[in-house]
Write an enzyme that holds these catalytic residues in place. Structure first.
Site, PDB file in Angstrom:
ATOM      1  N   GLY A  15      -3.083  -1.668 -11.264  1.00 42.80           N
ATOM      2  CA  GLY A  15      -3.343  -2.137 -10.133  1.00 42.80           C
ATOM      3  C   GLY A  15      -4.331  -1.426  -9.444  1.00 42.80           C
ATOM      4  N   ARG A  76      -5.520  -3.263 -17.611  1.00 43.02           N
ATOM      5  CA  ARG A  76      -4.091  -3.174 -18.271  1.00 43.02           C
ATOM      6  C   ARG A  76      -4.376  -3.413 -19.794  1.00 43.02           C
ATOM      7  NH1 ARG A  76      -0.803  -3.331 -13.618  1.00 43.02           N
ATOM      8  NH2 ARG A  76      -1.562  -4.936 -11.840  1.00 43.02           N
ATOM      9  N   ASP A 107       3.681   3.520 -11.945  1.00 44.19           N
ATOM     10  CA  ASP A 107       4.661   3.878 -12.841  1.00 44.19           C
ATOM     11  C   ASP A 107       4.359   3.519 -14.546  1.00 44.19           C
ATOM     12  OD1 ASP A 107       5.215   1.283 -12.479  1.00 44.19           O
ATOM     13  OD2 ASP A 107       7.175   1.390 -12.170  1.00 44.19           O
ATOM     14  N   SER A 109       1.402   3.380 -15.751  1.00 42.57           N
ATOM     15  CA  SER A 109       0.248   4.142 -16.377  1.00 42.57           C
ATOM     16  C   SER A 109       0.972   5.486 -16.475  1.00 42.57           C
ATOM     17  CB  SER A 109      -0.807   4.218 -15.147  1.00 42.57           C
ATOM     18  OG  SER A 109      -1.038   2.877 -14.694  1.00 42.57           O
ATOM     19  N   THR A 130      -0.866   3.410  -5.884  1.00 37.83           N
ATOM     20  CA  THR A 130      -0.450   1.984  -5.782  1.00 37.83           C
ATOM     21  C   THR A 130      -0.068   1.723  -4.338  1.00 37.83           C
ATOM     22  OG1 THR A 130       1.562   0.706  -6.396  1.00 37.83           O
ATOM     23  CG2 THR A 130       1.800   3.201  -6.524  1.00 37.83           C
ATOM     24  N   ASP A 132       2.160  -0.229  -3.639  1.00 38.99           N
ATOM     25  CA  ASP A 132       3.740  -0.307  -3.261  1.00 38.99           C
ATOM     26  C   ASP A 132       4.565   0.627  -2.953  1.00 38.99           C
ATOM     27  OD1 ASP A 132       3.053  -2.739  -4.317  1.00 38.99           O
ATOM     28  OD2 ASP A 132       3.502  -2.211  -6.470  1.00 38.99           O
ATOM     29  N   ASP A 134       6.276   2.809  -4.277  1.00 38.49           N
ATOM     30  CA  ASP A 134       7.592   2.586  -5.083  1.00 38.49           C
ATOM     31  C   ASP A 134       7.614   4.057  -6.192  1.00 38.49           C
ATOM     32  OD1 ASP A 134       5.468   1.861  -6.846  1.00 38.49           O
ATOM     33  OD2 ASP A 134       6.552   0.140  -7.686  1.00 38.49           O
ATOM     34  N   ARG A 176       5.986  -5.835  -4.800  1.00 42.03           N
ATOM     35  CA  ARG A 176       6.720  -6.178  -5.991  1.00 42.03           C
ATOM     36  C   ARG A 176       7.995  -6.022  -5.673  1.00 42.03           C
ATOM     37  NH1 ARG A 176       4.200  -3.122 -11.015  1.00 42.03           N
ATOM     38  NH2 ARG A 176       4.916  -1.237  -9.689  1.00 42.03           N
ATOM     39  N   ALA A 191       8.233  -7.769  14.094  1.00 50.05           N
ATOM     40  CA  ALA A 191       8.909  -8.993  13.488  1.00 50.05           C
ATOM     41  C   ALA A 191      10.215  -9.164  14.060  1.00 50.05           C
ATOM     42  CB  ALA A 191       8.521  -8.732  11.906  1.00 50.05           C
ATOM     43  N   SER A 220       7.495 -15.823  20.320  1.00 51.41           N
ATOM     44  CA  SER A 220       6.788 -16.074  18.949  1.00 51.41           C
ATOM     45  C   SER A 220       7.788 -15.455  18.042  1.00 51.41           C
ATOM     46  CB  SER A 220       5.521 -15.477  18.995  1.00 51.41           C
ATOM     47  OG  SER A 220       5.420 -14.069  19.250  1.00 51.41           O
ATOM     48  N   GLN A 259      -4.474  -7.605   0.731  1.00 46.20           N
ATOM     49  CA  GLN A 259      -3.913  -6.268   0.953  1.00 46.20           C
ATOM     50  C   GLN A 259      -4.216  -4.984   0.033  1.00 46.20           C
ATOM     51  OE1 GLN A 259       0.845  -7.100   1.699  1.00 46.20           O
ATOM     52  NE2 GLN A 259      -0.461  -9.015   0.736  1.00 46.20           N
ATOM     53  N   ARG A 260      -4.673  -5.374  -1.089  1.00 42.07           N
ATOM     54  CA  ARG A 260      -5.082  -4.488  -1.947  1.00 42.07           C
ATOM     55  C   ARG A 260      -6.760  -3.892  -1.855  1.00 42.07           C
ATOM     56  NH1 ARG A 260      -2.671  -3.613  -7.005  1.00 42.07           N
ATOM     57  NH2 ARG A 260      -1.420  -5.309  -7.616  1.00 42.07           N
TER      58      ARG A 260
HETATM   59  P1  ATP Z   1       1.059  -0.997 -10.897  1.00 47.38           P
HETATM   60  O1  ATP Z   1       1.791  -0.120 -10.143  1.00 47.38           O
HETATM   61  O2  ATP Z   1      -0.318  -1.334  -9.829  1.00 47.38           O
HETATM   62  O3  ATP Z   1       1.255  -2.143 -11.379  1.00 47.38           O
HETATM   63  P2  ATP Z   1       0.973   0.595 -13.211  1.00 47.38           P
HETATM   64  O4  ATP Z   1       0.260   1.657 -13.493  1.00 47.38           O
HETATM   65  O5  ATP Z   1       2.418   0.326 -13.118  1.00 47.38           O
HETATM   66  O6  ATP Z   1       0.231  -0.044 -11.868  1.00 47.38           O
HETATM   67  P3  ATP Z   1       1.077  -1.235 -15.640  1.00 47.38           P
HETATM   68  O7  ATP Z   1       0.506  -2.404 -15.602  1.00 47.38           O
HETATM   69  O8  ATP Z   1       2.447  -1.191 -15.684  1.00 47.38           O
HETATM   70  O9  ATP Z   1       0.309  -0.737 -14.286  1.00 47.38           O
HETATM   71  O10 ATP Z   1       0.474  -0.209 -16.680  1.00 47.38           O
HETATM   72  C1  ATP Z   1      -1.030  -0.036 -16.731  1.00 47.38           C
HETATM   73  C2  ATP Z   1      -1.087   0.423 -18.063  1.00 47.38           C
HETATM   74  O11 ATP Z   1      -0.476   1.504 -18.628  1.00 47.38           O
HETATM   75  C3  ATP Z   1      -0.824  -0.868 -19.102  1.00 47.38           C
HETATM   76  O12 ATP Z   1      -1.694  -2.025 -19.357  1.00 47.38           O
HETATM   77  C4  ATP Z   1      -0.502  -0.003 -20.496  1.00 47.38           C
HETATM   78  O13 ATP Z   1      -1.673   0.141 -20.836  1.00 47.38           O
HETATM   79  C5  ATP Z   1      -0.075   1.347 -19.804  1.00 47.38           C
HETATM   80  N1  ATP Z   1       1.467   1.564 -20.185  1.00 47.38           N
HETATM   81  C6  ATP Z   1       2.387   1.180 -19.404  1.00 47.38           C
HETATM   82  N2  ATP Z   1       3.811   1.199 -20.098  1.00 47.38           N
HETATM   83  C7  ATP Z   1       3.382   1.744 -21.282  1.00 47.38           C
HETATM   84  C8  ATP Z   1       4.189   2.081 -22.251  1.00 47.38           C
HETATM   85  N3  ATP Z   1       5.585   1.886 -22.181  1.00 47.38           N
HETATM   86  N4  ATP Z   1       3.740   2.502 -23.342  1.00 47.38           N
HETATM   87  C9  ATP Z   1       2.265   2.888 -23.320  1.00 47.38           C
HETATM   88  N5  ATP Z   1       1.615   2.551 -22.488  1.00 47.38           N
HETATM   89  C10 ATP Z   1       1.868   2.148 -21.253  1.00 47.38           C
END
Ligand code: ATP
Length: 327
Positions: A15, A76, A107, A109, A130, A132, A134, A176, A191, A220, A259-260
């Protein structure tokens, strides 16, 4: 300075988050500062598989600091999850003579980066981008501060209408499975309550809080709901509350993707700039399979597997403050 790092590839994945461009700019300019060639990989891992790669120069990243989203585009890639996909990606990596990879993302990625690094013995370094927040190993991720500000600004506006009409608003924010945006938006937006995945607050507890507010002539009422919370989404919670508190005029607002986007805050720009430079310097100094973070205002490098597997906790002190102030 290690001699072997002469060419670095950089990509954004998962994301998008405001401040990713500031991180790309910092990586590019730090590389050039250290006499390293830098290549932008478009559309995340998909771009590495399909060879959408081009060399970047100092002016390639002009005027991107203030822009949301990512000029390198993000995607992705399911193919990268397969050994065949990663082999194709490595062929592109080799074709351009790259020595190392900087991955800006979340995470998922980083998991992909770590596997790629293991399989092909390639140095990789992650920059946490990100909204989030997180990821362990950093106090804040790139984009979080901007997302909190956007959410808070929206809540301020919603409050105007909530107080004019004596309404109860349920405002759903992103995050998330994590309640970091919700907690910050709740404190910053004043809030009456917040419902986050990390705390098992019951519907009865929420009703009690709202009744108390009504008895105290609270003008409110805004309840913040984190998208991944256990009681359901904001609409479901509003329905349940409506059944029990029929004297409230209840409305729901889901803030969603707004928000993004948007121009990153100064905090996010500075964080991204620091992390981008630290990523390049880390690679030069032999770091690999680590994520750059800033904790207690110091740059640190955390092994990727730790940053991913450690569950980052909500700050208890902030949670306590939110509770005290919501009376
Ligand atoms: P966000 O926090 O915004 O979701 P993210 O990096 O966690 O970001 P993901 O969609 O989980 O986003 O992962 C991005 C890309 O990383 C995936 O589309 C994939 O190409 C790669 N990826 C994720 N998990 C794996 C894995 N276990 N093995 C290999 N590649 C992965």
């Amino acid at each position: 300075m290690a001699e072997q790092i002469k060419k670095i590839g950089v990509l954004t994945s998962g994301g998008d988050a405001p401040g990713m461009n500031a991180a790309v700019r910092a990586v590019v300019r730090a590389c050039i500062f250290y006499d390293i060639d830098v290549f932008g990989i478009y559309k995340g891992y998909d771009g590495l598989i399909r060879d959408t790669v081009e060399q970047l120069y100092v002016r390639s990243v002009s005027n991107i600091l203030s822009r949301g989203g990512t000029v390198l585009l993000s995607a992705r890639s399911d193919e990268f999850r397969t050994p065949e996909g990663r082999k194709k990606a490595f062929n592109t990596f080799r074709k351009h003579g790259l020595d190392a990879l900087v991955v800006i993302g979340g995470d998922g990625s980083f998991t992909g980066a770590s596997i790629f690094s293991e399989e092909f013995d390639v140095p990789v370094i992650g920059i946490p981008g990100t909204i989030d927040n997180d990821l362990a190993g950093t106090d804040f991720t790139i984009g979080f501060d901007t997302a909190c500000n956007t959410a808070r600004e929206a809540i301020d506006k919603i409050r105007d209408t909530a107080s004019s009409h004596d309404r109860l608003f349920f405002v759903e924010v992103m995050g998330r499975d994590a309640g970091f945006i919700a907690l910050n938006a709740a404190i910053g937006g004043g809030a009456v309550a917040m419902i986050v995945p990390e705390h098992n607050w019951s519907l009865e507890g929420l009703i009690k809080r709202l009744r108390k507010g009504a008895a105290n002539q609270k003008a409110s009422n805004v309840v913040i709901v984190a998208e991944g919370c256990h009681l359901g989404n904001a609409y479901a919670i509003a329905e349940q509350v409506k059944d029990k508190l029929d004297y409230f005029d209840i409305r729901v607002s889901v803030l969603g993707h707004l928000q993004r986007g948007g121009s990153p805050t100064t905090l996010d720009r500075v964080l991204a700039s620091r992390m981008g430079v630290a990523a390049v310097e880390g690679l030069i100094n032999g770091e690999s399979k680590v994520m750059v973070g800033v904790m207690n205002n110091q740059v640190i490098y955390t092994p990727i597997h730790e940053a991913i597997k450690t569950v980052k906790k909500l700050d208890d002190e902030e949670f306590r403050i939110a509770k005290i102030l919501s009376i």
